[in-house]
Motif scaffolding. Structure first.
Motif, PDB file in Angstrom:
ATOM      1  N   GLU A 161      32.057  -4.166 -15.104  1.00 42.47           N
ATOM      2  CA  GLU A 161      31.620  -4.469 -16.754  1.00 42.47           C
ATOM      3  C   GLU A 161      32.024  -4.689 -18.008  1.00 42.47           C
ATOM      4  N   ASP A 162      31.364  -5.755 -18.506  1.00 42.25           N
ATOM      5  CA  ASP A 162      32.270  -5.289 -20.315  1.00 42.25           C
ATOM      6  C   ASP A 162      31.542  -4.578 -20.471  1.00 42.25           C
ATOM      7  N   GLY A 163      29.801  -5.172 -20.602  1.00 41.81           N
ATOM      8  CA  GLY A 163      28.818  -4.717 -21.559  1.00 41.81           C
ATOM      9  C   GLY A 163      27.555  -5.889 -22.531  1.00 41.81           C
ATOM     10  N   TRP A 164      26.767  -5.655 -22.705  1.00 40.38           N
ATOM     11  CA  TRP A 164      25.636  -6.647 -23.348  1.00 40.38           C
ATOM     12  C   TRP A 164      25.297  -5.671 -24.051  1.00 40.38           C
ATOM     13  N   VAL A 165      25.746  -4.990 -24.798  1.00 40.40           N
ATOM     14  CA  VAL A 165      25.269  -4.423 -26.182  1.00 40.40           C
ATOM     15  C   VAL A 165      26.026  -4.800 -27.347  1.00 40.40           C
ATOM     16  N   ASP A 166      26.108  -5.542 -28.260  1.00 44.77           N
ATOM     17  CA  ASP A 166      27.341  -5.497 -29.249  1.00 44.77           C
ATOM     18  C   ASP A 166      27.014  -4.485 -30.209  1.00 44.77           C
ATOM     19  N   ASN A 167      28.423  -3.659 -30.755  1.00 47.21           N
ATOM     20  CA  ASN A 167      28.508  -3.058 -31.726  1.00 47.21           C
ATOM     21  C   ASN A 167      29.256  -3.747 -32.549  1.00 47.21           C
TER      22      ASN A 167
END
Length: 855
Positions: A206-212
């Motif tokens: 999974e790439d992730g679901w929070v933007d830094n």
């Protein structure tokens, strides 16, 4: 169009598609098993669930899939009075009826016992991900007799699918939101007539679901590889052995918390105000690094500070008002792996069954996260020691040299901090049981238990402000804060047994007892700017627990029961911190529980389970941050509640399942200092920030009277909290009497509706699950509104289609269809981090598509 309107339109569209599938048709799909058909081992032997006088929720792999329960954390959507939240430092907290893991530290145990294939798992309560399971059982209420250690809240039993006599295989490939990709499969092979093997695996990305926003990356994702190999051998007509070996590894950029919230304190004594939570950063003056950055002149008079007093390098730091956005200096990193091996020997001795279980587990993991959860906007001032205003930051260094010894992570022109945690553990477990199955009125179960668990943990808090201070001190080491625990050992022994007496053909008396002995040892220390000696602690506790009760079967499909049980959870050690009066040991907890219930099946259509319970807790364990350590305390509490679970089979392939729970908890007559407001809300007191560089409580808080505070230089609330001359108090204790336990919603309700049938050459199963819960508290102090967690709801949708004859299937699922930011827990950071609140949430809406084959 507003975002909320878009979300609701999307939700309505998906729901319409799912509901459209629920049309009348021939029932060609296997219905969910009624309660009386489910086989469980909730009493350490195989029984019909309807015959077990315990509140149990049992789910097969197919039921887990249809309800989108992919891991133990998801069980809170399905099981009444069960909650789950991630916790600080990469931990996990399951709570059943308000009882879970509310303590932090080496040797601190969970109140919910996790078992995998009968083996108790110490330490790690996350449980991994579900794949190729036979079933999951959740036992609510103290299970201190048969399941032993730390089951005061209950137990979660995960049972994997054993090798079978028939050749079979399965493979499933899937894609999902956030760049998700997965593969899962199994292969079952008989090896003649007396042996079989089964290999199962699961791979996720999974790439992730929070933007830094600082790095431009998607985070909070990762990769998982899990493999399990199971073997079954028949040694004779009455004897067989099982060997189950598993390996898993998870790597990624998952976060310790989804968000850090704060309403900034403009003065700086607190860091964050206690009136509300906001999307702001703590006042730098209230943090340990702020104290050192402003007070560098106290180390060497005449040396310029790297941050001018009165300025805050974080005041203009970006703080996105969105739970799915952060602005951190770097992307977090995490890595964990485990090996788990279980060997079981089972032998039938006429009317006696002998079971011997041995388990070995080795686990290690680590994480690296941004220590302040933000990116500073202000820069360092050039000084004689750092003329370009750039200061190196240490790499976490086991040799405790850091930047002073050349272990440098980088150099930055503004405050830059990180936290790193490392852990490793080894477990050996052995359990032997002898169970009778006599034709007479009396039967029994007796057993022996042994557990040896060794763990080691390291925690680093690193900042280039600390590195600068170390240089000013002439090269002091270590130039970071380190809490080191090279030894944390547990040896646990137990003898247990139960007797079952049929008083009549319909009434059974159960009586059980367990003796437990826990021996714990710990060696640790915390260091900053100087090496200190290790502190050793040992403990030895013994406890008797057990249960007694009656169950009555007035009809074949009805069971009525009432039980008294006593549970025990061992004490532990407080991480040794500065000399702030922290006890080295916190006490065990005990619970006296009373429960009555009924299970019944009506007209072969309705399965219903009702139960009521009342707990008296002695020494319930809770924790809070204090200085540079964690203080675990004991309080008394009372809990009572009601629970209902049911399943209704309707015509034409329709089915409904539901649950509801009511929970009331209240703390006894106990007093404790609230770190969020040490004044206790009393007038005439002021919070003081300890800015004494020689004080062991530097960066911590204490309180002074308004008269004392007025005599401080400039009337500013900054002074030494450890000075005998000033004689400040650590705080005013507040009464906790009547406060509710954290993570304990007053009520929860769940409804599932599914329809199975056929359309032309295909069969289908369509399902909707809705769960809602009331508001609850994030801390035991119940400070409103900062500790209040609003109630939330979850809607999941599922559709699976397969040919009437064939091995293929297609599955589409939507979890958290309403796309809500559902908060599951809070963690209040310590005063040296500005009393910010770390927040944990459920995942956002996720759409997944999978195709598979079974043959």
């Amino acid at each position: 169009m507003s975002r909320r309107m878009k979300v609701n339109l999307k939700a309505s569209t998906i729901m319409s598609v799912m509901l459209a599938a629920m049309v009348p048709g021939g029932t060609a799909w296997a219905q969910t098993a009624m309660v009386d058909e489910i086989i469980v081992t909730a009493q350490r032997k195989e029984e019909r669930l309807s015959d077990v006088p315990i509140a149990v929720t049992a789910l097969s792999q197919d039921q887990l899939d249809a309800r989108q329960l992919d891991a133990p954390r998801d069980l809170q959507i399905m099981v009444p009075n069960l909650t789950y939240t991630d916790t600080n430092y990469g931990g996990a907290n399951f709570a059943i009826r308000g009882i879970g893991r509310s303590v932090i530290g080496d040797g601190a145990d969970s109140g919910v016992a996790l078992h995998v294939n009968g083996a108790f798992i110490q330490g790690d309560t996350s449980g991994g991900e579900f794949f190729d399971l036979d079933r999951v059982e959740v036992l609510r209420g103290p299970q201190g007799t048969l399941f032993g250690r730390n089951a005061t809240g209950g137990a979660i039993n995960i049972v994997t699918t054993r090798p079978g006599p028939d050749q079979s295989a399965a493979l499933e490939l899937g894609v999902a939101s956030f760049g998700g990709r997965s593969a899962e499969g199994m292969l079952n092979l008989p090896l003649g007539e007396k042996a079989a093997t089964r290999l199962a695996f699961r791979i996720n990305h999974e790439d992730g679901w929070v933007d830094n926003l600082t790095t431009g990356s998607k985070i909070n994702g990762g990769d998982l590889v899990a493999i399990r190999s199971s073997w079954w051998f028949e040694l004779g007509s009455d004897t067989h052995i099982e060997l189950i070996a598993g390996y898993s590894r998870a790597r990624g950029d998952s976060m310790n918390a989804n968000k850090r919230l704060c309403h900034r304190d403009p003065v700086g004594a607190m860091g964050c105000l206690s009136d509300r939570l906001g999307f702001e950063t703590p006042n730098f003056a209230a943090t340990l690094t702020g104290m050192l950055a402003y007070e560098d002149t106290s180390f060497r008079p005449g040396v310029q500070s790297i941050i001018p007093r009165g300025t805050d390098p974080f005041v203009d730091a970006p703080t996105p008002a969105n739970y799915r956005q952060v602005a951190m200096d770097f992307d977090p990193r995490g890595d964990s792996k485990s090996v788990n091996v279980t060997l079981g020997l089972h032998h039938q001795l006429g009317d006696l069954q002998f079971d011997l279980l041995s388990n070995y587990r080795n686990a290690r993991g680590g994480y690296l996260v941004d220590g302040d959860f933000s990116t500073a906007s202000g820069r360092f001032s050039p000084t004689a020691l750092f003329p370009d205003g750039v200061i190196p930051v240490s790499a976490p260094d086991p040799k405790n040299q850091g930047s002073i010894g050349g272990a440098i992570l980088g150099a930055f022109d503004r405050p830059y901090g990180l936290e790193e945690g490392r852990s490793r553990s080894t477990q050996w477990l052995h359990e032997a049981r002898l169970t009778s199955d006599f034709d007479g009125r009396v039967n029994f179960l007796a057993g022996l238990f042994y557990l040896n668990y060794k763990s080691r943990e390291d925690f680093y808090s690193v900042s280039n402000v600390l590195d600068a201070t170390a240089v000013l001190l002439g090269g002091a080491t270590p130039p970071f804060f380190r809490l080191e625990t090279p030894v944390s050992d547990l040896s646990s022994y137990a003898v247990f047994g139960e007797v079952y007496v049929k008083l009549t053909n319909d009434v059974k008396l159960t009586g059980g007892v367990r003796w437990t002995q826990d021996r714990k040892a710990q060696v640790n220390r915390n260091v900053l700017f100087e090496e200190t000696a290790y502190v050793s602690n040992t403990s030895h506790t013994e406890a008797w627990t057990g249960r007694v009760g009656l169950d009555w079967k007035p009809a074949d499909q009805t069971l009525i029961y009432g039980f008294y049980s006593r549970g025990y959870k061992g004490g532990g050690f407080n991480p040794n911190g500065p000399d702030v009066g922290v006890a080295a040991w916190f006490e065990p907890e005990f619970v006296d529980a009373f429960e009555v219930g009924i299970k019944t099946v009506a007209a072969d259509r309705l399965s219903l389970s009702l139960n009521a319970f009342h707990y008296d807790y002695d020494g319930l364990q809770i924790s809070k941050s204090l200085g540079r350590t964690i203080l675990n305390e004991n309080v008394d509490a009372r809990i009572w509640g009601l629970e209902a679970e049911g399943l209704l089979d309707l015509d034409h392939g329709w089915q409904m399942d539901f649950s509801a729970s009511k929970l009331h908890s209240e703390v006894g007559d106990t007093f404790s200092i609230d770190p969020r407001d040490p004044t206790g809300g009393l007038p005439g007191f002021v919070v003081i920030k300890d800015n004494d560089s020689s004080s062991p409580t530097l960066g911590g808080n204490c309180i002074a009277t308004t008269e004392q505070a007025a005599r401080l230089p400039g009337g500013r609330p900054f002074a030494s909290c450890s000075s005998p001359r000033l004689n400040f108090s650590p705080g005013n204790p507040v009464s906790l009497k009547g406060r509710e336990l954290p993570n304990s919603p007053d009520w929860t309700v769940r409804l599932g509706v599914q329809k199975s049938g056929s359309i032309g050459p295909a069969t289908y199963l369509a399902r909707l699950d809705y769960s809602v819960r009331s508001a609850f508290w994030g801390r035991i102090f119940n400070d409103d509104p900062v500790d209040r967690i609003e109630g939330w709801q979850v809607l999941n949708a599922f559709l699976e289609v397969r040919p009437t004859s064939g091995a293929l299937y297609l599955r589409v699922a939507v979890s958290n269809l309403l796309d809500a930011d559902n908060v599951t827990g809070h963690y209040l950071t310590d005063p040296m981090n500005g009393l910010a609140t770390n927040v944990f949430t459920l995942r956002p809406r996720e759409v997944s598509l999978a195709a598979g084959v079974k043959f």
